[in-house]
Design an enzyme around this catalytic site. Structure first.
Site, mmCIF file in Angstrom:
data_model
loop_
_atom_site.group_PDB
_atom_site.id
_atom_site.type_symbol
_atom_site.label_atom_id
_atom_site.label_comp_id
_atom_site.label_asym_id
_atom_site.label_seq_id
_atom_site.Cartn_x
_atom_site.Cartn_y
_atom_site.Cartn_z
ATOM 1 N N ASP A 113 -7.901 39.936 -30.372
ATOM 2 C CA ASP A 113 -6.560 39.500 -30.347
ATOM 3 C C ASP A 113 -5.821 40.458 -30.996
ATOM 4 O O ASP A 113 -6.429 41.604 -32.566
ATOM 5 C CB ASP A 113 -6.309 38.377 -30.821
ATOM 6 C CG ASP A 113 -4.573 37.865 -30.767
ATOM 7 O OD1 ASP A 113 -4.206 38.745 -30.193
ATOM 8 O OD2 ASP A 113 -4.236 37.775 -32.032
ATOM 9 N N SER A 114 -4.551 40.556 -31.532
ATOM 10 C CA SER A 114 -4.052 41.450 -32.229
ATOM 11 C C SER A 114 -3.484 41.037 -33.287
ATOM 12 O O SER A 114 -3.672 42.008 -34.315
ATOM 13 C CB SER A 114 -1.884 41.806 -31.852
ATOM 14 O OG SER A 114 -2.311 40.635 -31.856
ATOM 15 N N TYR A 167 1.295 43.714 -31.399
ATOM 16 C CA TYR A 167 1.156 44.859 -30.446
ATOM 17 C C TYR A 167 2.241 44.655 -29.179
ATOM 18 O O TYR A 167 3.077 45.563 -28.947
ATOM 19 C CB TYR A 167 0.015 44.205 -29.390
ATOM 20 C CG TYR A 167 -1.278 44.301 -30.399
ATOM 21 C CD1 TYR A 167 -1.857 45.360 -31.096
ATOM 22 C CD2 TYR A 167 -2.328 44.936 -29.370
ATOM 23 C CE1 TYR A 167 -2.613 45.646 -31.549
ATOM 24 C CE2 TYR A 167 -3.329 45.000 -29.177
ATOM 25 C CZ TYR A 167 -3.857 45.899 -30.806
ATOM 26 O OH TYR A 167 -4.739 46.198 -31.062
ATOM 27 N N CYS A 224 -5.386 38.315 -26.272
ATOM 28 C CA CYS A 224 -3.920 38.774 -26.563
ATOM 29 C C CYS A 224 -3.220 38.624 -25.384
ATOM 30 O O CYS A 224 -3.416 39.934 -24.701
ATOM 31 C CB CYS A 224 -4.183 39.538 -27.405
ATOM 32 S SG CYS A 224 -1.925 40.630 -27.128
ATOM 33 N N ASN A 225 -2.137 38.104 -25.115
ATOM 34 C CA ASN A 225 -1.453 37.821 -23.912
ATOM 35 C C ASN A 225 -0.348 39.792 -23.541
ATOM 36 O O ASN A 225 -0.771 40.020 -22.599
ATOM 37 C CB ASN A 225 0.193 37.609 -23.812
ATOM 38 C CG ASN A 225 -0.427 35.762 -23.911
ATOM 39 O OD1 ASN A 225 0.299 34.953 -22.606
ATOM 40 N ND2 ASN A 225 -1.320 35.527 -24.790
ATOM 41 N N GLU A 280 3.697 32.598 -38.540
ATOM 42 C CA GLU A 280 2.839 33.365 -39.658
ATOM 43 C C GLU A 280 3.548 33.175 -41.150
ATOM 44 O O GLU A 280 2.630 33.004 -41.914
ATOM 45 C CB GLU A 280 3.162 34.832 -39.425
ATOM 46 C CG GLU A 280 2.271 34.852 -38.074
ATOM 47 C CD GLU A 280 1.568 36.193 -38.063
ATOM 48 O OE1 GLU A 280 1.576 37.280 -39.117
ATOM 49 O OE2 GLU A 280 0.148 36.727 -36.907
ATOM 50 N N CYS A 309 1.690 33.944 -25.281
ATOM 51 C CA CYS A 309 1.625 34.883 -26.511
ATOM 52 C C CYS A 309 0.794 33.401 -27.370
ATOM 53 O O CYS A 309 0.945 32.373 -27.414
ATOM 54 C CB CYS A 309 3.139 35.150 -27.494
ATOM 55 S SG CYS A 309 2.953 35.366 -29.103
ATOM 56 N N THR A 310 0.198 34.379 -27.730
ATOM 57 C CA THR A 310 -1.093 33.471 -28.956
ATOM 58 C C THR A 310 -0.341 32.536 -29.987
ATOM 59 O O THR A 310 -0.848 31.454 -30.187
ATOM 60 C CB THR A 310 -2.085 35.053 -29.061
ATOM 61 O OG1 THR A 310 -1.092 35.586 -30.246
ATOM 62 C CG2 THR A 310 -3.059 35.152 -28.687
ATOM 63 N N HIS A 311 0.727 32.546 -30.185
ATOM 64 C CA HIS A 311 0.934 31.923 -31.149
ATOM 65 C C HIS A 311 1.967 31.342 -30.455
ATOM 66 O O HIS A 311 2.261 30.004 -31.379
ATOM 67 C CB HIS A 311 1.852 32.928 -32.038
ATOM 68 C CG HIS A 311 1.665 34.360 -33.119
ATOM 69 N ND1 HIS A 311 0.560 35.381 -32.531
ATOM 70 C CD2 HIS A 311 1.726 34.177 -34.084
ATOM 71 C CE1 HIS A 311 0.313 35.995 -33.008
ATOM 72 N NE2 HIS A 311 1.252 35.747 -34.702
HETATM 73 N N1 DGL Z 1 -1.190 38.543 -29.398
HETATM 74 C C1 DGL Z 1 0.190 38.451 -29.336
HETATM 75 C C2 DGL Z 1 0.705 38.283 -27.903
HETATM 76 O O1 DGL Z 1 -0.427 37.215 -27.588
HETATM 77 C C3 DGL Z 1 1.349 37.891 -29.823
HETATM 78 C C4 DGL Z 1 1.549 39.381 -31.362
HETATM 79 C C5 DGL Z 1 1.463 40.767 -31.019
HETATM 80 O O2 DGL Z 1 3.165 40.894 -31.106
HETATM 81 O O3 DGL Z 1 0.678 41.297 -31.655
HETATM 82 O O4 DGL Z 1 1.004 39.158 -26.847
#
Ligand code: DGL
Length: 267
Positions: A9-10, A41, A72-73, A151, A183-185
């Site tokens: 993931d990012s 990202y 990561c999406n 976060e 998105c992961t969050h």
């Molecule tokens: N992990 C990213 C996603 O799922 C979200 C955080 C980022 O912008 O890197 O898209």
């Protein structure tokens, strides 16, 4: 030697995906890489996201994983083709599983998708959903402030509710009955999002969807011995541990920082 499932993931948000996979596959070894030095990202360009994703996958390949889960999406939306050209290993992104779950859930064919700017710009979810359900109407919205809110640990704060209401109003006006948390969050904000949208709108958690999908391609290992976890990050271990504690509600072990050595060259 037993090979692990690699997840990248990012940053820290992919731990929602790690958690779903750990629950579904208690005996598998898991290696998680969070690119915490280069997160987020979402606001970056396609080329940068592809470069970073390829480097992350290379790291996991070096660890001799048997499959790569792109938690990561944003990477899943933009870099999956590049990753497939990098390695013959099975690579699973979150877009297809999330889209399948959305299509299974919708009753009126009106599906909302929320994600980072890059994910929404890529239209990857729109395309994947329409491939499965050509008559679907897909309404997408980038919600960049959700990532720092999570976060900061403010997912249940009134501020989160106000921001969610502002972002989601236009999707509510379209009459969506299903919303992909792309998105992961965002799964960590699902209570607040449901408060805004009401219980009638079904939320699709891409973390759960990917764990189900992985179950279709992986056999459960014969051993019932609990699998090992290894976590790697590209920035400070301390910050990652603190956020991981909030996401997983437990301390994590086996956490190391890794350094990317690569010289610059003109593209
Ligand atoms: N992990 C990213 C996603 O799922 C979200 C955080 C980022 O912008 O890197 O898209």
């Amino acid at each position: 030697m037993k090979k692990a499932i690699g997840i990248f993931d990012s940053g820290v948000g992919g731990l929602t995906v790690y958690k779903a996979i750990r629950q579904a596959f208690p005996a598998e070894d898991l290696i998680y890489f969070g690119d915490t030095a280069r997160v987020p990202y979402g606001p970056k360009s396609r080329r940068t996201i592809i470069d970073y994703s390829v480097q992350n996958a290379r790291f996991l390949i070096q660890q001799r994983v048997k499959t790569i889960v792109v938690a990561c999406n944003t990477s899943s939306a933009l870099a999956l083709d590049a990753l497939h050209s990098l390695t013959p290993l099975p690579i699973i992104g979150v877009i297809a599983p999330g889209s399948e779950t959305a299509v299974k859930n919708t009753r009126n064919g009106k599906i909302g998708v929320i994600g980072t700017e890059a994910t929404v710009r890529s239209a990857a979810y729109d395309e994947a959903i329409k491939l499965l359900m050509p008559e679907a109407k897909v309404y997408s919205k980038a919600c960049p402030l959700f990532v720092p809110i999570v976060e900061e640990g403010w997912q249940d704060h009134p501020i989160a509710f106000e921001i969610a209401k502002t972002y989601l109003q236009e999707l509510m006006d379209k009459g969506i009955d299903t919303l992909v948390l792309g998105c992961t969050h965002y799964p960590l904000l699902s209570q607040t999002i449901s408060q805004v949208l009401g219980d009638e709108v079904k939320l699709v958690d891409s973390a759960e969807a990917i764990a189900l999908h992985l179950g279709e391609i992986l056999e459960q290992p014969e051993s019932t011995k609990p699998g090992a976890d290894h976590f790697y990050v590209s920035d400070s271990e301390e910050k990652f541990s603190a956020l991981a504690l909030r996401i997983l509600q437990r301390d994590i072990q086996n956490l190391k920082r890794v350094k990317l050595y690569e010289s610059w060259f003109i593209d």
